[in-house]
Design a protein around this motif. Structure first.
Motif, PDB file in Angstrom:
ATOM      1  N   SER A  38       0.828  -1.205   0.000  1.00  0.00           N
ATOM      2  CA  SER A  38       0.000   0.000   0.000  1.00  0.00           C
ATOM      3  C   SER A  38       0.858   1.249   0.000  1.00  0.00           C
ATOM      4  O   SER A  38       2.085   1.201   0.159  1.00  0.00           O
ATOM      5  CB  SER A  38      -0.904   0.013   1.240  1.00  0.00           C
ATOM      6  N   ARG A  74      -4.198   3.479   0.816  1.00  0.00           N
ATOM      7  CA  ARG A  74      -4.611   3.013  -0.513  1.00  0.00           C
ATOM      8  C   ARG A  74      -3.889   1.694  -0.768  1.00  0.00           C
ATOM      9  O   ARG A  74      -2.681   1.654  -1.023  1.00  0.00           O
ATOM     10  CB  ARG A  74      -4.275   4.051  -1.572  1.00  0.00           C
ATOM     11  N   THR A  76      -2.814  -1.483  -2.775  1.00  0.00           N
ATOM     12  CA  THR A  76      -2.617  -1.860  -4.167  1.00  0.00           C
ATOM     13  C   THR A  76      -2.609  -3.368  -4.360  1.00  0.00           C
ATOM     14  O   THR A  76      -2.857  -3.856  -5.462  1.00  0.00           O
ATOM     15  CB  THR A  76      -1.303  -1.276  -4.701  1.00  0.00           C
ATOM     16  N   SER A  82      -7.606  -4.624  -4.395  1.00  0.00           N
ATOM     17  CA  SER A  82      -7.265  -3.255  -4.033  1.00  0.00           C
ATOM     18  C   SER A  82      -8.471  -2.549  -3.417  1.00  0.00           C
ATOM     19  O   SER A  82      -9.617  -2.815  -3.789  1.00  0.00           O
ATOM     20  CB  SER A  82      -6.774  -2.476  -5.251  1.00  0.00           C
TER      21      SER A  82
END
Length: 233
Positions: A38, A74, A76, A82
């Motif tokens: 992330s 966030r 990934t 995600s």
């Protein structure tokens, strides 16, 4: 964990799940442990009586709360894909060490809600997100169900990125009343930052996840593993 148990995971009022959301949640597709990649934005603010109350409402006890950590993440790469996340955690003394408890967490992924609540009793609820994690840019999260709330954070980088290594123990109370521990290990690269935070809620969130300017960091890249929970006897 049954739907009733998923709903019974304790958290602050902003994390209550509506019946409409519960009715459309999937099963738990990824048991613990999880290893995730992330980027993130984190900040800290002082504890106090409101943070202590938030902690006691979740795991009980009379531990002091030296600090609160807030963040936007966030993801990934995770076992469930995600997604974005906002969280508020309280740090507290337990014996000779400092432990953490996640009292508030929201994501934009139903499968992550189920995984977080089932695997670790993280009180995840559903949110919508906009913006990016970058110096001078605002990222905002707002409720998608339940009580009205929003969190927005804008960082200003204060220096270059440096290597980051960290380990922590997170304590969460499960619907059966047992407080279980989980080990968190992470590494990455982070830039020190001054973070301007705005928090609005119809409930208690701004009282302990405080709005204002706070010291924090922009985590440009991070990999972490959150292990399976265990009971300390």
């Amino acid at each position: 964990m049954s739907v009733i148990d998923i709903a019974a995971v304790p958290g602050v009022p902003e994390t209550v799940l509506t019946q409409a959301l519960l009715d459309r949640l999937p099963g738990n597709l990824a048991p613990a442990p999880w290893t995730c990649s992330s980027e993130a934005l984190v900040w800290t603010n002082r504890g106090g009586s409101a943070a202590t109350a938030a902690l006691q409402s979740v795991i009980g006890g009379d531990s002091g709360v030296p600090a609160v950590c807030g963040g936007m993440v966030r993801y990934t790469d995770t076992p469930v894909g995600s997604y974005d996340e906002v969280f508020g955690a309280v740090g507290f003394r337990r014996g000779l060490g400092v432990r953490g408890n996640v009292a508030f967490m929201a994501v934009d992924s139903g499968v992550s809600i189920v995984g977080g609540r089932t695997n670790w009793a993280m009180p995840k609820t559903l949110a919508s997100f906009d913006g990016e994690i970058a110096s001078g840019t605002t990222m905002r999260a707002a409720n998608a169900v339940g009580p009205s709330w929003s969190v927005a954070a804008t960082p200003r980088a204060l220096g270059p990125a440096i290597p980051m290594f960290s380990a922590a123990v997170v304590l969460q109370r499960f619907p059966d009343g047992v407080v279980r521990h989980s080990k968190l290990q992470m590494k990455g690269r982070a830039r020190p930052a001054l973070v301007s935070v705005d928090v609005e809620s119809d409930a208690t969130l701004p009282q302990w996840l405080r709005p204002g300017r706070h010291l924090g960091a922009i985590i440009e890249s991070m990999t972490f593993t959150l292990g399976a929970p265990y009971e300390v006897r």
